[in-house]
Design a protein around this motif. Sequence first.
Motif, short mmCIF file in Angstrom:
data_model
loop_
_atom_site.label_atom_id
_atom_site.label_comp_id
_atom_site.label_asym_id
_atom_site.label_seq_id
_atom_site.Cartn_x
_atom_site.Cartn_y
_atom_site.Cartn_z
N GLU A 39 0.82 -1.22 0.00
CA GLU A 39 0.00 0.00 0.00
C GLU A 39 0.86 1.26 0.00
OE1 GLU A 39 -3.58 1.66 -0.57
OE2 GLU A 39 -3.33 -0.48 -0.28
N ALA A 40 1.99 1.21 0.70
CA ALA A 40 2.90 2.36 0.76
C ALA A 40 3.84 2.41 -0.45
CB ALA A 40 3.70 2.32 2.05
N ASP A 41 3.74 1.42 -1.34
CA ASP A 41 4.54 1.35 -2.56
C ASP A 41 6.04 1.36 -2.26
OD1 ASP A 41 5.02 1.10 -5.29
OD2 ASP A 41 4.93 3.26 -5.64
N VAL A 42 6.45 0.45 -1.36
CA VAL A 42 7.87 0.41 -0.98
C VAL A 42 8.53 -0.94 -1.28
CG1 VAL A 42 7.58 2.22 0.74
CG2 VAL A 42 7.43 -0.17 1.46
N VAL A 43 7.86 -1.84 -2.00
CA VAL A 43 8.45 -3.15 -2.28
C VAL A 43 8.97 -3.30 -3.71
CG1 VAL A 43 7.19 -4.38 -0.48
CG2 VAL A 43 6.23 -4.26 -2.80
N ARG A 44 8.71 -2.31 -4.55
CA ARG A 44 9.14 -2.40 -5.94
C ARG A 44 10.65 -2.63 -6.01
NH1 ARG A 44 5.84 -1.14 -9.40
NH2 ARG A 44 4.71 0.28 -8.02
N GLY A 45 11.06 -3.72 -6.69
CA GLY A 45 12.47 -4.03 -6.85
C GLY A 45 13.12 -4.69 -5.64
N ARG A 46 12.33 -5.01 -4.61
CA ARG A 46 12.86 -5.63 -3.39
C ARG A 46 12.57 -7.13 -3.38
NH1 ARG A 46 14.12 -2.07 0.85
NH2 ARG A 46 14.10 0.03 0.01
N THR A 47 13.41 -7.88 -2.68
CA THR A 47 13.16 -9.29 -2.45
C THR A 47 12.48 -9.41 -1.10
OG1 THR A 47 15.08 -9.94 -3.76
CG2 THR A 47 14.21 -11.58 -2.20
N VAL A 48 11.32 -10.06 -1.07
CA VAL A 48 10.52 -10.19 0.15
C VAL A 48 9.92 -11.58 0.26
CG1 VAL A 48 9.92 -7.72 0.18
CG2 VAL A 48 8.41 -9.33 -0.98
N THR A 49 9.34 -11.86 1.43
CA THR A 49 8.55 -13.07 1.63
C THR A 49 7.29 -12.68 2.39
OG1 THR A 49 8.65 -15.41 2.23
CG2 THR A 49 9.58 -13.83 3.82
#
Length: 176
Positions: free
Chosen positions: A115-125
């Motif tokens: 929602e905060a648009d902070v995962v673009r281009g990040r590796t997450v689980t």
Amino acid sequence: MPAIADAKILLIATDGFEDSELLETRRLLDEKGAKTTLASPEKKQIKGDNGRTADPDCSVDDVREGDYDLLVLPGGVQNPDKLRMNARVVEIVRAFADAGKPLAAICHGPWLLVEADVVRGRTVTSWPSIRTDLKNAGADVVDREAVTDANIVTSRKPEDIPAFVEAIAALYEKAD
């Protein structure tokens, strides 16, 4: 190198949090000496998915991002789904990300990162059911108990809490 014992950690949750992801994570961080503060949209008791309760220390409207070193977002389905509709909560998440401060989210908590648009281009689980949302938001999604990418730590589920807390501590301790 700062020690996690010196950290001021903000946790944000509301009704429908996954009990252990809030309460056990907070307990483990407190045991490491961190000073934790729980914020919620209203400063009234909140209830978890399994019936446990927590008393927020403040409302999200009282939060000043500069007072905290690290942000933790527990899961549960209802908790992050409600919180991502709260503009102030999303603003806090974005402020931590923009400042390069450590952020940590477990289970469905990464919905707030989307929602905060902070995962673009990040590796997450995350919990499996929101992985498509993370991919659609531009993240590279993996299935590991805890993942750290730059200033963001993510984790999958309650069983991963020990690894989640260790990843939070490691990220904070290597921060400037």
